[in-house]
Design a protein around this motif. Structure first.
Motif: not given
Length: 346
Positions: A31, A95, A61, A193
């Motif tokens: 992330g 994403s 992400d 998520q």
């Protein structure tokens, strides 16, 4: 210097099917919430992303508001994608999300069609790509009909701007309704998520994990290290320059004397397993296969390497799990609890 990925990058990372879809995700994803804004040197960002890909992490992400400043993480990622990963786009899962405050005025946050459609277009422009693999509703909006929010996600897929859609921090009840709407529209909900770690188990108490199993939706757990608490960083107290001293989502009072004592006990369990505390924490989230992938953050490449090492031992004995429950007795590290119920958090 031209980046050439490791030829062995797919040899040790397990890839798990996301729900009942055809998509597989690495057991560990990266992330870009922290450490990819304007306050981090660009070369550090490159080093982290390159190390992640070299170790089999194919999923990156992001969200529109990641920074600082909002949008900075996507801009930086877009530059690195162009310079280092241009020939590898089809090996990556990228994403992004929309829902938290991004720009001024009434349309700069939450879940309206206006916000989600504009946010997706802006994210694609910042990253310099035609589509994202997954686009999320970042949080439930209590003031917008869920049909509108899910309808926007469906439109984003039909316009070719995303391959799949997901939701983040929705509780079990809202998840079921969102999934029903998306199924009726013909764009199934691929993934959820939520925040989840051994100190923060709201997904179990809420019944969300059971809901995801019932609906065949995959999951990606963010904050598996409880904002750094489940690492070696706080075993001796709160160090200078840590997240708990910077006001970056971990309040100092969460790292109490009692919490530190328990963290040291958990560290002893990890050592007996031949793992670092961070590795055990990630393995715990991934245990049993109910969570598709654990979403880590990193401020330097060595942290990525450490976290990826978790996949070497994902099994726990009943005795180990009981011991973990004894010391991981919930410090309430769930900064998104109110948001997941449709209420505002700071």
């Amino acid at each position: 210097m031209i980046y050439i990925p490791s030829e062995n990058r797919y040899e040790t990372m397990p890839y798990r099917r996301c729900g009942i879809s055809g998509l597989k995700l690495p057991a560990v994803s990266l992330g870009l919430w922290h450490n990819f804004g304007d306050d981090t040197p660009h070369q550090t960002k490159r080093d982290i992303l390159q190390t992640a890909f070299d170790h089999g992490i194919t999923h990156f992400d992001l969200a529109n508001n990641y920074g600082p400043q909002p949008g900075a993480a996507e801009t930086a990622f877009g530059e690195i994608l162009k310079t280092d990963f241009a020939g590898y786009r089809d090996e990556l899962i990228i994403s992004s999300k929309a829902g938290y405050r991004m720009w001024d005025g009434p349309y700069g946050e939450w879940g309206s069609r206006k916000n989600l459609m504009a946010s997706c277009d802006q994210s694609l422009k910042r990253m310099g790509i035609d589509y994202v693999d997954i686009f999320y509703s970042h949080r439930f909006d209590p003031d917008t009909p869920l049909e509108e929010t899910m309808g926007a996600l469906d439109s984003i897929v039909r316009q070719g701007k995303a391959l799949y859609v997901g939701i983040s921090s929705y509780n079990s009840e809202c998840t079921r309704e969102a999934a029903r709407i998306l199924k009726d529209l013909g764009t199934p909900c691929l993934i959820h998520q939520p925040s989840y770690n051994m100190l923060n188990r709201w997904v179990e108490h809420d019944g969300l994990t059971d809901t995801l199993d019932d609906l065949g939706i995959g999951s990606i757990a963010f904050t598996p290290l409880a904002q750094g608490m489940l690492t070696h960083k706080y075993l001796g107290g709160i160090p200078k320059g840590s997240r708990a001293t910077q006001g970056k989502s971990l309040a100092p009072d969460m790292v109490s004397d009692r919490a530190i004592a328990n963290l040291n006990k958990l560290n002893e369990i990890a050592q007996s397993r031949g793992q670092t505390l961070a590795q055990m924490a990630i393995a715990w989230v991934l245990r049993g296969g109910r969570i598709t992938t654990a979403l880590i953050g990193a401020s330097k490449p060595s942290q990525v390497v450490d976290c990826v090492g978790a996949v070497q031992n994902l099994d726990f004995t009943a005795e180990e799990l009981d011991l973990i429950d004894t010391y991981a007795d919930e410090e309430q590290i769930n900064l998104w609890a109110l948001s997941s119920q449709g209420k505002t958090v700071d």
